[in-house]
Design a protein around this motif. Structure first.
Motif, PDB file in Angstrom:
ATOM      1  N   GLU A  44      35.527 -95.942  25.146  1.00  0.00           N
ATOM      2  CA  GLU A  44      34.944 -95.003  24.183  1.00  0.00           C
ATOM      3  C   GLU A  44      34.457 -93.716  24.840  1.00  0.00           C
ATOM      4  O   GLU A  44      34.670 -92.616  24.329  1.00  0.00           O
ATOM      5  CB  GLU A  44      33.795 -95.664  23.415  1.00  0.00           C
ATOM      6  CG  GLU A  44      34.227 -96.727  22.418  1.00  0.00           C
ATOM      7  CD  GLU A  44      35.038 -96.152  21.264  1.00  0.00           C
ATOM      8  OE1 GLU A  44      34.903 -94.947  20.991  1.00  0.00           O
ATOM      9  OE2 GLU A  44      35.813 -96.909  20.655  1.00  0.00           O
ATOM     10  N   GLU A  45      33.768 -93.846  25.958  1.00  0.00           N
ATOM     11  CA  GLU A  45      33.237 -92.659  26.638  1.00  0.00           C
ATOM     12  C   GLU A  45      34.353 -91.717  27.048  1.00  0.00           C
ATOM     13  O   GLU A  45      34.219 -90.481  26.953  1.00  0.00           O
ATOM     14  CB  GLU A  45      32.418 -93.098  27.859  1.00  0.00           C
ATOM     15  CG  GLU A  45      31.682 -91.966  28.552  1.00  0.00           C
ATOM     16  CD  GLU A  45      30.821 -92.475  29.700  1.00  0.00           C
ATOM     17  OE1 GLU A  45      30.723 -91.752  30.716  1.00  0.00           O
ATOM     18  OE2 GLU A  45      30.246 -93.576  29.588  1.00  0.00           O
ATOM     19  N   ASP A  48      35.730 -89.839  24.059  1.00  0.00           N
ATOM     20  CA  ASP A  48      34.843 -88.730  23.713  1.00  0.00           C
ATOM     21  C   ASP A  48      35.096 -87.518  24.609  1.00  0.00           C
ATOM     22  O   ASP A  48      34.832 -86.374  24.215  1.00  0.00           O
ATOM     23  CB  ASP A  48      33.375 -89.154  23.829  1.00  0.00           C
ATOM     24  CG  ASP A  48      32.966 -90.166  22.766  1.00  0.00           C
ATOM     25  OD1 ASP A  48      33.681 -90.274  21.742  1.00  0.00           O
ATOM     26  OD2 ASP A  48      31.945 -90.863  22.974  1.00  0.00           O
TER      27      ASP A  48
END
Length: 295
Positions: A44-45, A48
């Motif tokens: 997820e990071e 982003d």
């Protein structure tokens, strides 16, 4: 092909504790990064930051012309490269394949030969430096494969590490990493026993550490992991279960070389005991805990 952000699409497989930071450094350097991880939440990071997520390794392989793997076990490496969805069977000719997992030297040679048949370039490039080295792009990278391929990939390695050494033909990177793990295994026992001895002798462990870390006893494990042991911080920079895997590979390889490794066998027995006590997902510095059980 010159491997620059303008010409390269990086496929990064394995975005765990270290892989996530390594991929993030590539994104910051301007590379287009495609990612795959079995646990999507761990990516997820990176998403982003602009990474592109893929559902499987095969679709990632079709998009990337440099594929980096940083996974857990040799069985994972074998599946990713040589399995049904193996990147070797789905990537384009001319793709660079870089396995940065600590894995088997013999498997590295198999991947190299399979890649060569598909007109791809393969390097085994395991790393040392833990989660901190990955975050700060200060990893030691030990590389096996063709030297001209190493020279081509060197700009990418420099984004992830600082001590980057070409070690020789396919499998040489993995053999070098096993040397690293053999040295660490016995050293970790010494670090733990020194600090436990200090505590039992009624000394302040931090003061003892200050005295001995810059002398002949000094080591990365003593300076970086010793303070974590003292403050009971056992969060993983490198998992116990993965260190047991590395030690097992080293023991098998040493046996093939007809080399006795007494310290390595002792370390394996202690880390196995630690895993049995439920510490397999702790950091390797949790070996310090074993002496509480021995007391």
């Amino acid at each position: 092909m010159t491997l620059t952000p303008q010409t390269v699409k990086v496929g990064f497989i394995g975005t765990g504790v270290m892989g996530k930071s390594m991929a993030a450094n590539l994104i910051r350097a301007g590379y287009e990064v495609h990612v795959y991880n079995r646990t999507k939440a761990k990516a997820e990071e990176l998403l982003d930051m602009g990474a592109k997520l893929h559902e499987d390794t095969a679709t990632l392989a079709k998009e990337a012309n440099v594929i980096i793997t940083m996974v857990g076990f040799p069985s994972d490496v074998e599946q990713i490269y040589l399995g049904e969805l193996g990147v070797i069977y789905h990537a384009k000719p001319g793709t660079y394949l870089i396995d940065m997992t600590t894995s088997s030297p013999s498997l590295a040679k198999r991947i190299y030969e399979a890649a060569k048949q598909k007109h791809m370039f393969s390097l085994d490039a395991p790393v040392s430096g833990g989660d901190l080295g990955a975050r700060e792009a200060k990893l030691s990278i030990m590389v096996g494969g063709d030297e001209e391929v190493f020279d081509s990939v060197l700009p990418i390695f420099r984004i992830m590490g600082t001590n980057i050494v070409y070690q020789g033909q396919a499998g040489a990177g993995q053999h070098t990493k096993l040397c690293n793990q053999i040295a660490i295994a016995s050293n970790m026992i010494g670090v733990c026993e020194a600090l436990v001895y200090a505590r039992k002798a009624g000394l302040d462990e931090l003061s003892v550490l200050k005295s001995i870390e810059s002398g002949a006893a000094g080591s990365w494990s003593l300076s970086r992991l010793g303070p974590k042991m003292i403050r009971q911080d056992f969060e993983p920079g490198f998992y116990v279960k993965h260190f047991i895997k590395d030690i097992s590979i080293a023991l098998q390889s040493a046996e093939e070389l007809n080399l006795p490794t007494h310290g390595l066998k002792l370390a394996k027995s202690l880390y196995d005991r630690l895993a049995e006590l439920g510490e397999e997902d702790s950091g390797t510095q949790a070996l310090y805990k074993i002496y509480n059980y021995i007391d």
